[in-house]
Every structure is written in C-alpha cells, then in structure tokens.
Design a protein around this motif. Structure first.
Motif, short mmCIF file in Angstrom:
data_model
loop_
_atom_site.label_atom_id
_atom_site.label_comp_id
_atom_site.label_asym_id
_atom_site.label_seq_id
_atom_site.Cartn_x
_atom_site.Cartn_y
_atom_site.Cartn_z
N UNK A 75 0.84 -1.20 0.00
CA UNK A 75 0.00 0.00 0.00
C UNK A 75 0.87 1.25 0.00
N UNK A 76 2.17 1.07 0.22
CA UNK A 76 3.10 2.19 0.34
C UNK A 76 4.02 2.20 -0.87
N UNK A 77 4.01 3.28 -1.63
CA UNK A 77 4.87 3.39 -2.80
C UNK A 77 5.85 4.57 -2.65
N UNK A 78 6.13 4.93 -1.41
CA UNK A 78 7.03 6.06 -1.15
C UNK A 78 8.47 5.68 -1.46
N UNK A 79 9.29 6.70 -1.65
CA UNK A 79 10.71 6.48 -1.92
C UNK A 79 11.38 5.77 -0.74
N UNK A 80 10.97 6.10 0.47
CA UNK A 80 11.56 5.47 1.65
C UNK A 80 11.24 3.97 1.68
N UNK A 81 9.96 3.64 1.44
CA UNK A 81 9.58 2.23 1.43
C UNK A 81 10.34 1.49 0.33
N UNK A 82 10.38 2.08 -0.87
CA UNK A 82 11.06 1.43 -1.99
C UNK A 82 12.54 1.22 -1.69
#
Length: 151
Positions: A75-82
């Motif tokens: 559900x998270x597509x942020x740069x941090x998650x990636x």
C-alpha cells in the motif's frame, strides 16, 4: 541500443549457451580470428549487453530444490519504502530474481530454498523487514524450461 549484426548475435548465442568457451573456439565458430572476435565481445561487455559470464548451477544438487514465486502487494509506494524494499531484496540471498510488475501485483520475487521450513523463515524475515499489504506464494512443481535469451 547498440546495433548488433549477425556475427554479434552468433557470439551472444554461443556465450549464452556455454560461457566457458575459449575465445579461439568462439572465433572459429563465427568465422573470425581471435582479435576481431575479442573486440566485439569487449564492445558488448562495455555497452552492457553482456552483463556477466556465469555458471548455471543445479539447485537440486546443491540442496536447494524448492523454487517459489512470491507475489507482493504494498500500500506504500514512497521512496523510503522502496529504498527499504530494494535493500531487503539485495541483501536476501534466497531471492534470486525480483521484478516490479504491472497489473494487480506490485512485485514478483523468485525465491530458492532447501525446504518449506526455510521458506517460512524467509517469509517471516520479509514481512518483518518491510510492511506489505499482501504476499502470495506459488511453489514450482517442476522446472520445465530454463535457458538463454532468444537471440
């Protein structure tokens, strides 16, 4: 993209089928002498067409008979998650292939382990490392084909 002629493609087919071939063997098979053949191989290495020359190992004979294809949704597509996910993939030896997908799955991982218990340990480590919405595992029953690219 680098332009490839028929000789380049023949060289690539030979290397893809058997990376242990000597330069002289490759040159003979494509109708060149060693120096122009070497220059072509070097050009294809420098351009990134040839990324590596590796041995294909038999996972079963190495005690790694379980091949699992793992679909991952987040559900998270942020740069941090990636960044965290990419680091997890890079540092997890059981993951031998990983792709970002289109469609209903975000990522597809190819995981190789010795047994189901090892897969369970891998799974627990994965979900502890990065938050995921859904993980679906498909266990391969038989390897029907694995081979070089269709050059």
């Amino acid at each position: 993209m680098t332009e490839l002629d028929n000789i380049d493609r023949a060289i690539l087919r030979l290397i893809a089928a058997d990376a242990s071939l000597s330069l002289n063997d490759i040159a003979d098979k494509v109708g060149l002498t060693a120096t122009p053949c070497w220059k072509r191989i070097k050009r294809m290495e420098e351009s990134g067409i040839i990324r590596a020359r590796i041995a294909v190992l038999d996972a079963d004979k190495l005690g790694l008979p379980v091949s699992v294809f793992v679909s991952v949704e987040t559900a998270d597509h942020s740069a941090e998650w990636l960044g965290n996910f990419a680091r997890t993939i890079a540092t997890t030896p059981e993951i031998v292939g990983a792709w970002r997908m289109s469609g209903d799955v975000d990522y597809l991982l190819h995981v190789i382990v010795p047994d189901i218990a090892a897969y369970d340990a891998f799974y627990r480590k994965l979900i502890a490392a990065v938050p995921l919405r859904n993980v679906s595992s498909r266990f391969a029953m038989e390897r029907m084909k694995e081979g070089p690219l269709p050059i």
